[in-house]
Design an enzyme around this catalytic site. Structure first.
Site, PDB file in Angstrom:
ATOM      1  N   ARG A   1       0.801  -1.218   0.000  1.00 25.55           N
ATOM      2  CA  ARG A   1       0.000   0.000   0.000  1.00 25.55           C
ATOM      3  C   ARG A   1       0.843   1.281   0.000  1.00 25.55           C
ATOM      4  NH1 ARG A   1      -4.980   1.220   3.402  1.00 25.55           N
ATOM      5  NH2 ARG A   1      -5.197  -0.998   2.979  1.00 25.55           N
ATOM      6  N   THR A   2       1.786   1.392   0.954  1.00 26.72           N
ATOM      7  CA  THR A   2       2.577   2.621   1.035  1.00 26.72           C
ATOM      8  C   THR A   2       3.407   2.793  -0.224  1.00 26.72           C
ATOM      9  OG1 THR A   2       2.702   2.349   3.415  1.00 26.72           O
ATOM     10  CG2 THR A   2       4.215   3.919   2.435  1.00 26.72           C
TER      11      THR A   2
ATOM     12  N   LYS B   1      23.739 -11.837   6.208  1.00 29.71           N
ATOM     13  CA  LYS B   1      24.345 -10.507   6.310  1.00 29.71           C
ATOM     14  C   LYS B   1      23.976  -9.670   5.098  1.00 29.71           C
ATOM     15  CE  LYS B   1      26.155  -8.967   9.415  1.00 29.71           C
ATOM     16  NZ  LYS B   1      26.884  -7.844  10.046  1.00 29.71           N
TER      17      LYS B   1
ATOM     18  N   ARG C   1      11.771   2.607   3.478  1.00 29.21           N
ATOM     19  CA  ARG C   1      11.070   1.919   4.564  1.00 29.21           C
ATOM     20  C   ARG C   1      12.005   0.814   5.062  1.00 29.21           C
ATOM     21  NH1 ARG C   1       5.040  -0.356   5.256  1.00 29.21           N
ATOM     22  NH2 ARG C   1       4.781   1.834   5.687  1.00 29.21           N
TER      23      ARG C   1
ATOM     24  N   HIS D   1       6.460   7.260  11.173  1.00 28.32           N
ATOM     25  CA  HIS D   1       5.934   7.106   9.801  1.00 28.32           C
ATOM     26  C   HIS D   1       5.292   8.454   9.487  1.00 28.32           C
ATOM     27  CE1 HIS D   1       4.412   5.538   6.203  1.00 28.32           C
ATOM     28  NE2 HIS D   1       3.656   4.539   6.615  1.00 28.32           N
TER      29      HIS D   1
END
Lengths: 169, 323, 426
Positions: free
Chosen positions: B68-69, B96, B118, B148
Site C-alpha cells: 500500500r505505502t 548478512k 522503509r 511514519h
C-alpha cells in the site's frame, strides 16, 4: 497618459474593443475566459463582466507549471485552479495583467492543454512591456510600453486597480 | 552527529529530508497540509499529472514489505511526472547481505535524486540521510518502531478537511502503540498542531514505557477513553502479537479494544473514525463501523497521495541553502 | 638499567603516600622511594616536575581483538594504546576467536603478548566451553596455563543449573568468577535503556530488571557455591543496592563499573549515533548518579575501561544493527580526573579505583609502589590539554563518543616491570 500614470479605464476600453473585434473575426462560440492568478484574475473578472460572457469565469494558477521550479522550488502559497473538467474543443480567451518574458503564458498554455485540446486560444493582456524571451505574443493589449532597465511594472488591486513601477531586486 | 531538526531542514528552514515529525514546527506542518490541498484535486483533472518533477528519478527503497505505502508513493511520484524505481530489498535477520551503506552507494551510482525508505530498524532513514550524497533527498516511509511521518500527515490532512481545525479537538489512538511508528508520528503531529488532548487507549503490554512523556493521557479502559472524543484512530493489530505473550486472543482484544458500533456511540456524535490500514475486520474494528457514515478511512487513502505529492515536491529542491 | 623519577608528586593509595618525592628503579624493581639507595647511579632520569607519579593502572576488561578479530584491532595496537594510557596490566575477556577455553589459546595469547613486548596480559578463562553455556570448561588446566579468573563475557547463562555447577567448580579451583549480569529473555534483543529516550526513538529496549534479576540469581548462588564473584557490566542504581546488600551480609562479592557509565546517560545520546551504542546500555541520569554514589561509598570497588575497539563498518548502519562497544582505554585518565574535579572522589581515591583496587580483586602483587616490588609506574600531567583526534589516538578503534573533544590529563611515561613502555618525548 504617461507610463508612470496609466489610466486604467483607458486601458480596459482599448483592450475590450480589440477583444470584441477579434472574437467576431475568429468566430468564437461560447468562449471561456481564463484569468491567470493573481493580477490576471482581477483583469479577467472585469472583462467577463463588461463583455457579459455567459460561461463561468475560470481561474488558473501556474505555480506547478513554472519553468523555474528547479531554481526557486515550491511556491509557498499556491492558489487553486478552477477550470471546467475538460477544455476539449473549446474557444478560450486567456487573460493576464502584464506580459513580459512570455514564460507565464507558456506555463499557462501547458496547463490548459492538460485539460484537453482547445479549439483555439487567444491571449489578451492589459499591459504589454518589452523583454520578451519566448516567441509568444498577445493578440490584444490595453497598451504597449518600454521600461528602463532593471524595472518592472505591477498591477495593484483588487479594488481599485492601479499600477506601480518598481526596481527588480 | 547532527541533531534531527538540522538534518531535515536546510539553511533557509525549508524541508530537505522528511524523516520525522520530531524536529519540525507547526508552520512547516501547516505548509505541508496547505501544499497538499493544492494537489488534492488532481484526480479531478482530465490528465492527472503535474510536470514539477519531470526528469527526476525517485527510488522507493523498501527493506520491509509494503504494497500500500509503496503504491501510493509510486502514484504520487508519477503524478508529479518523476521517474520511479521500486526496490524490494529482502532482509533476513540471519543473512548478512549487502550493508545499508553499500545499497545506498550502488543506487547513487545510478544517478538518482531521491530515496523513499522503509526499513525495519529505527533510525535507518536518519542514517541514510546522513550518509547519502548531498544532492539526494530522503523521505522516511517508516523506520522500525520510530516514525511514519507521511502517514501522520495524511491523517492530519484528513482531520483538518473534516474538522477544519485542531484547537479544541480530542483525539484517541487505540491499539498497539508500542509497536506503532504511525502512532508516534501522529501523537507528535497532533501536539504540534495544537490538538486539545491526545489519548492512547491500550493494554499495558502494548504501551511504551514513559508514554506520558510524549504528552498523552493513558487509558486502559476504552469505555472511559472514548468519552468526549472527536477523532478515533484505530491501529492495526498484527497477528504476531498473540504469539509473543502480549495478548491472549483476537476475540479478547476485540471485546476490550475493538471499535464496535456500540463503543463508537460513547464518543461525540460527530466523531470520525480513522485507520491507517490495512484493516483487520472484527479484530480492531467492526465492519459496520469501518464502512459506516463516520468512517473516513477511504478518504485517508486518497489523501495519502496528495500528502506524498506535497512532501516529494517540497523536499526535492530542499538542497539549495546547504551549499 | 637504573632509572630515577625525580621531582614528581607521588600518590600511592595502598601505602598511603601523597607527597612530593622520587622513585628509584633497578632491574625492574623499585629499590628506593623518596631517597636513593646508597650508591645508586641513574642511567636514565625522568623529570616528573608538575606531574603525578602513581602505580600503573590495571584493567579488568580490555578487548585487544586478537586472536580472531584483527580487522578491528591487534594486540600490538591495543597494548600500545594501553601503555600510552598508563596501563601496565590488562585482563582479556574470553570471547576471543577461538574462545579462551583451552590452554592452547592461552599459550597463543601469551606468545602474542611476548612478541608485543607487553607482559602482564592476563587471559580470563571461559566458564563454559565455547561460551555456549552448557559444558564446563577445563578451568583447572586453564588456571595452570595462566588464566587469572573465569567469566562468561557478555553471554548470559540461560540454564541456572549450569551456572550453579560452574560456580561450584570455579570455587573448587579457587577461581574468581567475573560475571556480567544480563538476563537474555528480558533483554529481548534490546539496544537501549528502557525509558523515555528509547520510547521516543522507537529503539528496542532493555529494562533494568534484565540486569538486576540476573544479578540476584547469581548472588543467591554465591552462598550455596562459595564462589568468589566480581560483578562487571553494571549500569543501574538498583544493582548498586543489591551489591551493597550482598556485601553487608558477608558474601565474597566485588564490583566494577565501566568509566563511560559514570559520565554518560541515555539523554546524552545524540539521536541514533552508534558511538553511544553500548551493552549494557547507557541508562537514566538517576542510574548514573546511583553508580557514582556506589563508587563514592565503596560499594563499587573499582573502575574498568571495558575497552572494545571496533572497525568502522561495525558502527555504520541503523542504530539497532550496529555493534555495541566503546574504544575507551585512552579516555580513562582524563575522565577519572573529571570526577576528581567534580568532587566525586579525591585524586588518591580515583587512582586507587584504577590500580590498587583492581589488583586486590585479582590477587596480583602490583598496583602499589613498594620497595622490592615490580616497578609498574604511571606518570601523568594532570593539567595537559589535548584533543582526541587522528594524531593523538593510538587504538585502532576510533569508536568513542568523545571523538574530537578536548580532554585534560595525559600520561607522560609508563613503566612496566621497570621498562619504559611509553614516553611522550616531551
Amino acid at each position: 497618459m504617461t507610463i508612470e500614470h496609466l489610466e486604467i479605464p483607458v486601458l480596459f476600453t482599448k483592450l475590450e474593443t480589440s477583444l470584441v473585434e477579434l472574437i467576431a473575426q475568429r468566430k468564437m462560440t461560447d468562449p471561456i475566459i481564463i484569468g491567470i492568478h493573481t493580477g490576471g484574475v482581477w483583469v479577467a473578472k472585469k472583462i467577463h463582466e463588461h463583455l457579459k460572457i455567459k460561461e463561468p469565469l475560470a481561474l488558473l494558477d501556474i505555480s506547478f507549471y513554472r519553468d523555474d521550479f528547479s531554481q526557486i522550488g515550491m511556491h509557498p502559497k499556491v492558489k487553486k485552479s478552477e477550470l471546467p473538467f475538460t477544455l476539449e474543443g473549446r474557444d478560450i480567451i486567456l487573460i493576464d495583467d502584464v506580459f513580459y518574458t512570455g514564460r507565464t503564458i507558456r506555463a499557462a498554455l501547458n496547463e490548459i492543454f492538460d485539460y484537453g485540446r482547445p479549439n483555439q486560444v487567444i491571449l489578451a493582456v492589459l499591459i504589454e512591456r518589452d523583454g520578451r524571451q519566448i516567441p509568444i505574443r498577445p493578440d490584444c493589449v490595453g497598451t504597449s510600453i518600454s521600461l528602463a532597465a532593471g524595472h518592472r511594472i505591477k498591477l495593484t488591486g483588487p479594488e481599485p486597480l492601479g499600477t506601480v513601477i518598481e526596481l527588480i531586486k | 552527529m547532527i541533531a534531527i531538526e538540522n538534518l531535515q531542514l536546510n539553511a533557509h528552514g525549508k524541508l530537505r529530508h522528511f524523516l520525522s515529525i520530531e524536529g519540525l514546527h507547526k508552520d512547516l506542518l501547516t505548509e505541508i497540509l496547505d501544499t497538499a490541498e493544492s494537489f488534492a484535486d488532481v484526480s479531478e483533472k482530465n490528465i492527472k499529472k503535474f510536470p514539477l518533477l519531470r526528469g527526476k528519478t525517485i527510488v522507493n527503497l523498501f527493506f520491509e514489505n509494503s504494497t500500500r505505502t509503496r503504491a501510493t508513493f509510486e502514484l504520487a511520484a508519477t503524478r508529479l511526472s518523476a521517474d520511479v524505481l521500486s526496490m524490494n530489498i529482502a532482509t533476513s535477520a540471519t543473512s548478512k547481505g549487502e550493508s545499508l551503506l553499500d545499497t545506498i552507494r550502488n543506487m547513487e551510482a545510478m544517478q538518482v535524486d531521491m530515496f523513499v525508505v522503509r526499513h525495519s530498524l529505527s533510525g535507518a532513514a536518519h542514517f541514510i540521510a546522513q550518509h547519502t550524497a548531498p544532492h539526494i533527498n530522503v523521505i522516511n516511509a517508516g523506520d522500525g518502531q520510530h516514525e511514519h511521518p507521511t502517514q501522520a500527515m495524511l491523517d492530519m490532512f484528513t482531520i483538518r478537511r473534516v474538522k477544519k481545525q485542531f484547537t479544541g479537538l480530542r483525539v484517541a489512538i487505540v491499539g498497539d502503540i508500542l509497536h506503532s511508528r504511525v502512532a508516534r508520528s501522529q501523537i507528535l503531529a497532533l501536539r504540534l498542531l495544537g490538538a486539545e488532548e491526545v489519548r492512547v487507549i491500550a493494554p499495558k503490554t502494548l504501551l511504551p514505557t514513559h508514554v506520558e512523556d510524549l504528552g498523552v493521557s493513558v487509558y486502559y479502559d476504552m469505555n472511559a477513553g472514548l468519552k468526549n472524543v472527536d477523532v478515533v484512530i484505530m491501529l492495526r493489530l498484527q497477528k504476531e502479537r498473540m504469539n509473543s505473550a502480549l495478548l491472549p486472543s483476537e476475540s479478547e482484544y476485540f471485546r476490550c479494544y475493538g471499535l464496535s458500533e456500540q463503543k463508537l456511540k460513547i464518543a461525540n456524535k460527530e466523531a470520525i473514525v480513522m485507520h491507517p490500514g490495512p484493516i483487520n475486520r472484527g479484530v480492531e474494528i467492526e465492519s459496520s463501523v469501518a464502512d459506516g457514515p463516520q468512517s473516513v478511512i477511504l478518504q485517508q487513502v486518497s489523501n495519502g497521495i496528495a500528502i506524498r505529492m506535497a512532501v516529494l515536491s517540497m523536499t526535492m529542491n530542499g538542497n539549495r541553502g546547504t551549499e | 638499567m637504573h632509572i630515577e623519577i625525580i621531582n614528581g608528586h607521588i600518590i600511592d593509595p595502598k601505602n598511603n603516600i601523597d607527597q612530593a618525592g622520587s622513585v628509584y628503579i633497578s632491574e625492574g624493581k623499585i629499590v628506593g622511594l623518596m631517597q636513593a639507595p646508597a650508591g645508586f647511579m641513574a642511567d636514565k632520569s625522568i623529570n616528573a616536575q608538575g606531574h603525578i607519579v602513581c602505580p600503573g593502572f590495571i584493567d579488568l576488561s580490555t578487548r585487544v581483538r586478537e586472536p580472531g578479530q584483527s580487522h578491528k584491532a591487534t594486540m600490538r595496537s591495543e597494548t600500545q594504546a594501553a601503555a600510552s594510557a598508563g596501563y601496565t596490566s590488562l585482563c582479556i575477556p574470553p570471547d576471543t576467536n577461538p574462545v579462551i577455553d583451552s590452554p592452547a589459546v592461552v599459550e597463543l595469547i601469551e606468545d602474542k603478548a611476548e612478541k608485543c613486548a607487553y607482559p602482564q596480559i592476563y587471559p580470563i578463562a571461559a566458564l563454559t566451553q565455547k561460551l555456549a553455556g552448557k559444558d564446563l570448561s577445563s578451568m583447572h588446566a586453564l588456571k595452570q596455563a595462566g588464566c587469572i579468573a573465569v567469566s562468561h563475557a557478555h553471554e548470559a547463562i540461560q540454564d541456572l543449573l549450569v551456572l550453579r555447577r560452574a560456580m561450584e567448580y570455579a570455587a573448587t579451583h579457587d577461581l574468581l568468577l567475573i560475571y556480567c549480569p544480563q538476563e537474555s529473555a528480558l533483554s529481548n534483543h534490546g539496544c537501549a535503556h528502557e525509558g523515555a529516550i528509547a520510547s521516543q526513538y522507537g529503539l528496542p529496549a532493555v529494562p533494568v530488571a534484565a540486569e538486576t534479576i540476573a544479578l540476584m540469581q547469581c548472588i543467591e548462588l554465591i552462598e550455596q557455591t562459595s564462589c568468589r564473584v566480581h560483578f562487571s557490566g553494571l549500569s543501574c542504581a538498583r544493582s548498586v543496592d543489591l551489591i551493597n546488600k550482598a556485601k553487608t551480609s558477608g558474601l565474597p562479592v566485588t564490583a566494577d563499573v565501566a568509566m563511560h557509565q559514570l559520565h554518560l546517560a541515555d539523554d546524552d545520546m545524540q539521536p541514533y549515533d552508534s558511538h553511544f551504542h553500548v551493552m549494557p546500555p547507557l541508562r537514566s541520569e538517576k542510574d548514573r548518579k546511583g553508580l557514582l554514589a556506589g563508587i563514592q561509598k565503596g560499594i563499587i570497588d573499582c573502575i574498568s575501561s571495558d575497552h572494545q575497539p571496533h572497525d568502522i563498518d561495525a558502527k555504520l548502519g541503523a542504530f539497532p544493527e550496529t555493534e555495541p562497544g566503546i574504544s575507551s582505554l585512552e579516555t580513562v585518565l582524563p575522565l577519572m580526573l573529571r570526577l576528581v574535579e567534580s568532587k566525586t572522589f579525591s585524586l588518591t581515591q580515583g587512582i586507587a579505583k584504577l590500580c590498587s583496587e583492581p589488583a586486590q580483586i585479582l590477587g596480583i602483587n602490583t598496583g602499589h609502589l613498594t620497595i622490592g616490588c615490580a616497578a609498574d609506574i604511571c606518570i601523568f600531567d594532570p593539567n595537559k590539554s589535548w584533543e582526541i583526534n587522528q594524531e593523538t589516538w593510538r587504538s585502532l578503534g576510533k569508536n568513542t563518543p568523545f571523538w574530537g573533544e578536548s580532554m585534560q590529563g595525559k600520561v607522560t611515561h609508563t613503566l612496566q616491570l621497570g621498562k619504559l613502555i611509553y614516553s611522550d618525548n616531551s
